[in-house]
Design an enzyme around this catalytic site. Structure first.
Site, PDB file in Angstrom:
ATOM      1  N   HIS A 183      20.650  15.626  13.695  1.00  0.00           N
ATOM      2  CA  HIS A 183      21.049  16.878  14.337  1.00  0.00           C
ATOM      3  C   HIS A 183      22.089  17.586  13.471  1.00  0.00           C
ATOM      4  O   HIS A 183      23.097  16.971  13.090  1.00  0.00           O
ATOM      5  CB  HIS A 183      21.666  16.606  15.715  1.00  0.00           C
ATOM      6  CG  HIS A 183      20.682  16.155  16.746  1.00  0.00           C
ATOM      7  ND1 HIS A 183      20.941  15.144  17.644  1.00  0.00           N
ATOM      8  CD2 HIS A 183      19.419  16.575  17.016  1.00  0.00           C
ATOM      9  CE1 HIS A 183      19.895  14.968  18.431  1.00  0.00           C
ATOM     10  NE2 HIS A 183      18.961  15.822  18.069  1.00  0.00           N
ATOM     11  N   PHE A 234      26.091  13.487  13.359  1.00  0.00           N
ATOM     12  CA  PHE A 234      26.117  12.024  13.232  1.00  0.00           C
ATOM     13  C   PHE A 234      25.020  11.312  14.030  1.00  0.00           C
ATOM     14  O   PHE A 234      25.281  10.269  14.638  1.00  0.00           O
ATOM     15  CB  PHE A 234      27.477  11.428  13.636  1.00  0.00           C
ATOM     16  CG  PHE A 234      28.680  12.273  13.335  1.00  0.00           C
ATOM     17  CD1 PHE A 234      28.715  13.140  12.252  1.00  0.00           C
ATOM     18  CD2 PHE A 234      29.796  12.214  14.144  1.00  0.00           C
ATOM     19  CE1 PHE A 234      29.841  13.905  11.968  1.00  0.00           C
ATOM     20  CE2 PHE A 234      30.929  12.968  13.874  1.00  0.00           C
ATOM     21  CZ  PHE A 234      30.944  13.820  12.794  1.00  0.00           C
ATOM     22  N   HIS A 235      23.797  11.810  13.996  1.00  0.00           N
ATOM     23  CA  HIS A 235      22.708  11.189  14.746  1.00  0.00           C
ATOM     24  C   HIS A 235      21.517  10.840  13.849  1.00  0.00           C
ATOM     25  O   HIS A 235      20.380  11.214  14.144  1.00  0.00           O
ATOM     26  CB  HIS A 235      22.250  12.118  15.878  1.00  0.00           C
ATOM     27  CG  HIS A 235      23.319  12.459  16.861  1.00  0.00           C
ATOM     28  ND1 HIS A 235      23.292  13.599  17.640  1.00  0.00           N
ATOM     29  CD2 HIS A 235      24.466  11.807  17.197  1.00  0.00           C
ATOM     30  CE1 HIS A 235      24.373  13.638  18.415  1.00  0.00           C
ATOM     31  NE2 HIS A 235      25.094  12.563  18.163  1.00  0.00           N
ATOM     32  N   PRO A 236      21.729  10.113  12.752  1.00  0.00           N
ATOM     33  CA  PRO A 236      20.602   9.763  11.874  1.00  0.00           C
ATOM     34  C   PRO A 236      19.616   8.843  12.587  1.00  0.00           C
ATOM     35  O   PRO A 236      20.017   7.961  13.358  1.00  0.00           O
ATOM     36  CB  PRO A 236      21.288   9.054  10.698  1.00  0.00           C
ATOM     37  CG  PRO A 236      22.553   8.505  11.270  1.00  0.00           C
ATOM     38  CD  PRO A 236      23.000   9.515  12.286  1.00  0.00           C
TER      39      PRO A 236
END
Length: 531
Positions: free
Chosen positions: A290, A463-465
Site C-alpha cells: 500500500h 508498511f504492508h508488503p
C-alpha cells in the site's frame, strides 16, 4: 544438533500465534526463531511512542528497493519489525481485517478455503473486543481490540470534516460495511500495546516444550531429497525438524530464505550457484504494498502533537501515563481515518490514515511546526514487484524491486484520494483550524498532470508488503503454496505470513497475518482441512 518437531522461522505476528498454538500440545517440541531481539524496549509497549522505536532502528529493519521509476527515481523504503512480535511490536496498532470482497476474491482466484465466510470465524476466535460481539466480532480470544483511549482534537476535526464532504460515519470498519470515516479500533489493552508477542506468546513461553531463540537468523531450509529436515542458522549451526518447518519471516525475508534454500526460479538460482531443489517460478514474484500520498496542513494554533515528546511536556505526559495509564501516551497517534470508494465500484479503493502532526519518513524530514497529515493510500494496487537474490550471502540485502506506481491506474487512484483529502481539509470543521496547506502547494490541484507528478514525488509505503509466496490453485504456475499453506512440490515445509496473500487485502495487514498464522496451526494440527 538440536531436535524439534516443528521449527517456526520468524517471530512476528503469524509466528507468535503459530508457536503458541503448536505448543499447546505438550507432546510437540516447538522452536520459534526470531532474527531480532526480545521486545524489551519500553517504547514498544507505550502506544504513542512507537515512532521512537522506528527512529532507534534496533527493532526494525528498513528495506530499500532499487530506484523506482514510478517514484521519480526514489527507492521504496519499507520498515519491518526486527523484534519479537514483528510488525505487531512496531506498528500503529490499527485493527483492520480487510473487506468481504478481499477474501471472496481469494476464493475466486482458486483459494476456495479462504473465502470470507471461512476466515470470519477465525478472526472472531482470535479477538477479544472491548465493545463489539456477535456476527462480526469475538469477545473471548487472546487479542484485545479496544476503542480509542484518547481522541486528539485534530482527529475529531477530521472525522467531522469528512462527513461535511459527504463521507458517512462508520463506527465499525470490520463489520457489515467498510466505507466511511471514524476512529480506528486498535490492538491495545489498558493503555498498552497488545502485540502478537503479548497476546499469544507471553503465556506460551512458560511451557517446557516451547523454545524461543532470538538474535538468530535462518540462512536456509535443509532438505533430504525434497523433504525439509531443518534449518541452517547464520552461525553455522543446524536445527532439525522431525515434522515441519514453517516460514513466517515476512514478505521480504521469506522469499529470500526460500531462494537460498534452492526453491524458486531455477535459472535465477543457478545464476547464483544455488543447488535447485525445486523450480518454483512464483517465489519472490507478485510483490504488493500500500502506498500513500499525503496532504498536510499547518494549523493556526499550536494544537498538534509537535513538541509533546520534548522537555517538560514529555516528562508530564510520561508521569501521567505511568500513574494513571491515561493521556496522550495512550494514543496510537494514527487514531482516525476511513475508507472511500473514489471510482464508484461499490468497494472502497482508498484508505485514510490521519496523524495530528506533520508526517515525515525515512527519506525526508517532517515539516517543522504544528499541523495535520491526511494520508490517502491505494487499497488494491495493480502494480507488482519482485524480491530476488543479490548474492548467496544471507546478510546481503535482497534485490528488491517494488515497482511502485508502475501501473498508471494506481497513480489515478491516489490522485482521486489526494483530491478528496484536500476537500476534507477545506471543509468547515478543519478549515477553522487550518492556517494554510503545506502539501501539495495550493493551486496545484487545478493541474491534473501536476497532481500526478506530486503523487509520484511524495508517495511512500504504509508498511504492508505481501504476496511474494502466493497461495493459489493447483493449475496456477505462479502459486507457491497450496490452500493448506504447504510449499508445492516438497514435503514438510509451509509458509504462513503475508507472503501467501494472492492479492493484498484492503487495509492494514497485522490482523490478517495473525489470522493466517492461526489457520496454519489448524491445518498442521488437523483441526481444519483445506477444500
Amino acid at each position: 544438533m538440536q531436535d524439534y518437531d516443528y521449527i517456526v522461522a520468524g517471530g512476528g505476528s503469524a509466528g507468535c500465534v503459530l508457536a503458541s498454538r503448536l505448543s499447546e500440545d505438550s507432546r510437540n517440541r516447538v522452536l520459534l526463531i526470531e532474527s531480532g531481539q526480545r521486545d524489551t524496549d519500553k517504547y514498544i509497549h507505550i502506544p504513542a511512542t512507537f515512532f521512537k522505536v522506528l527512529e532507534k532502528g534496533r527493532d526494525a529493519l528498513f528495506y530499500a528497493s532499487e530506484p523506482e521509476q514510478g517514484l521519480n527515481g526514489r527507492p521504496s523504503i519499507v520498515p519491518q519489525g526486527h523484534v519479537l512480535g514483528g510488525g505487531s511490536s512496531v506498528n500503529a496498532m490499527v485493527y483492520i481485517r480487510g473487506s468481504r470482497q478481499d477474501y471472496d476474491t481469494w476464493a475466486q482466484l482458486g483459494c476456495r478455503s479462504w473465502g470470507y465466510d471461512k476466515v470470519l470465524p477465525v478472526f472472531r476466535d482470535l479477538e477479544n473486543n472491548q465493545r463489539l460481539s456477535g456476527e462480526y466480532h469475538g469477545a473471548t480470544g487472546e487479542l484485545t481490540v479496544s476503542d480509542r483511549a484518547y481522541g486528539h482534537p485534530l482527529s475529531w476535526a477530521f472525522i467531522r470534516a469528512a462527513q461535511e464532504v459527504g463521507i458517512p460515519y462508520n463506527e465499525d470498519f470490520n463489520g457489515a460495511r467498510q466505507e466511511g470515516v471514524g476512529f480506528y479500533q486498535t490492538t491495545t489493552s489498558r493503555g498498552r500495546r497488545r502485540s502478537a508477542a503479548e497476546a499469544f506468546l507471553r503465556q506460551a513461553e512458560g511451557r517446557a516444550n516451547l523454545t524461543v531463540k532470538t538474535g538468530s537468523r535462518v540462512h536456509k531450509v535443509l532438505f533430504d531429497c525434497k523433504r525439509a529436515t531443518g534449518v541452517l542458522l547464520d552461525d553455522g549451526s543446524t536445527v532439525t525438524a522431525r515434522r515441519e518447518v514453517i516460514l513466517t519471516a515476512g514478505a521480504l525475508a521469506t522469499p529470500k530464505i526460500l531462494q537460498l534454500s534452492g526453491i524458486g526460479p531455477a535459472a535465477h538460482l543457478r545464476e547464483h550457484g544455488v543447488d535447485v531443489v525445486l523450480d518454483l517460478p512464483g517465489v519472490g514474484e507478485n510483490y504488493q504494498d500500500h502506498l500513500e500520498a499525503t496532504v498536510q496542513c499547518e494549523t493556526k494554533d499550536p494544537i498538534s502533537i509537535f513538541g509533546e515528546d520534548k522537555g517538560f511536556r514529555a516528562a508530564a505526559h510520561m508521569m501521567q501515563y505511568l500513574l494513571t495509564k491515561t493521556g496522550l501516551l495512550t494514543s496510537t497517534v494514527v487514531e482516525s481515518g476511513g475508507f472511500v470508494d473514489t471510482a464508484g465500484t461499490g468497494e472502497p479503493d482508498i484508505q485514510f490514515h490521519v496523524l495530528p502532526a506533520f508526517n515525515g519518513f525515512a527519506d525526508r524530514s517532517a515539516h517543522a511546526g504544528h499541523g495535520i497529515s491526511i494520508g490517502p493510500c491505494v487499497l488494491r494496487p495493480q502494480s507488482r514487484g519482485s524480491v530476488r537474490l543479490r548474492s548467496t550471502n544471507p546478510t546481503d540485502a535482497a534485490l528488491f524491486v517494488a515497482n511502485s506506481l508502475a501501473e498508471q491506474a494506481d497513480v489515478e487512484t491516489l490522485v482521486r484520494g489526494v483530491q478528496i483529502a484536500i476537500r476534507i481539509s477545506e471543509a468547515p470543521s478543519l478549515a477553522r483550524l487550518v492556517k494554510r496547506r503545506v502539501l501539495p502547494k495550493p493551486g496545484l490541484e487545478a493541474d491534473p498532470d501536476a497532481l500526478r507528478d506530486y503523487v509520484r514525488a511524495i508517495s511512500k509505503t504504509v508498511f504492508h508488503p505481501s504476496g511474494t509466496a502466493k497461495m493459489g490453485a493447483a493449475d496456477d504456475p505462479m502459486a507457491v503454496v497450496s490452500e493448506d499453506l504447504r510449499v508445492r512440490g516438497v514435503e514438510g515445509l509451509r509458509v504462513a505470513d503475508a507472503s501467501i496473500m494472492p492479492r493484498l487485502v484492503s487495509g492494514n495487514t497485522n490482523a490478517p497475518t495473525m489470522m493466517i498464522g492461526e489457520r496454519a496451526a489448524r491445518f498442521i494440527l488437523g483441526k481444519e482441512t483445506a477444500a
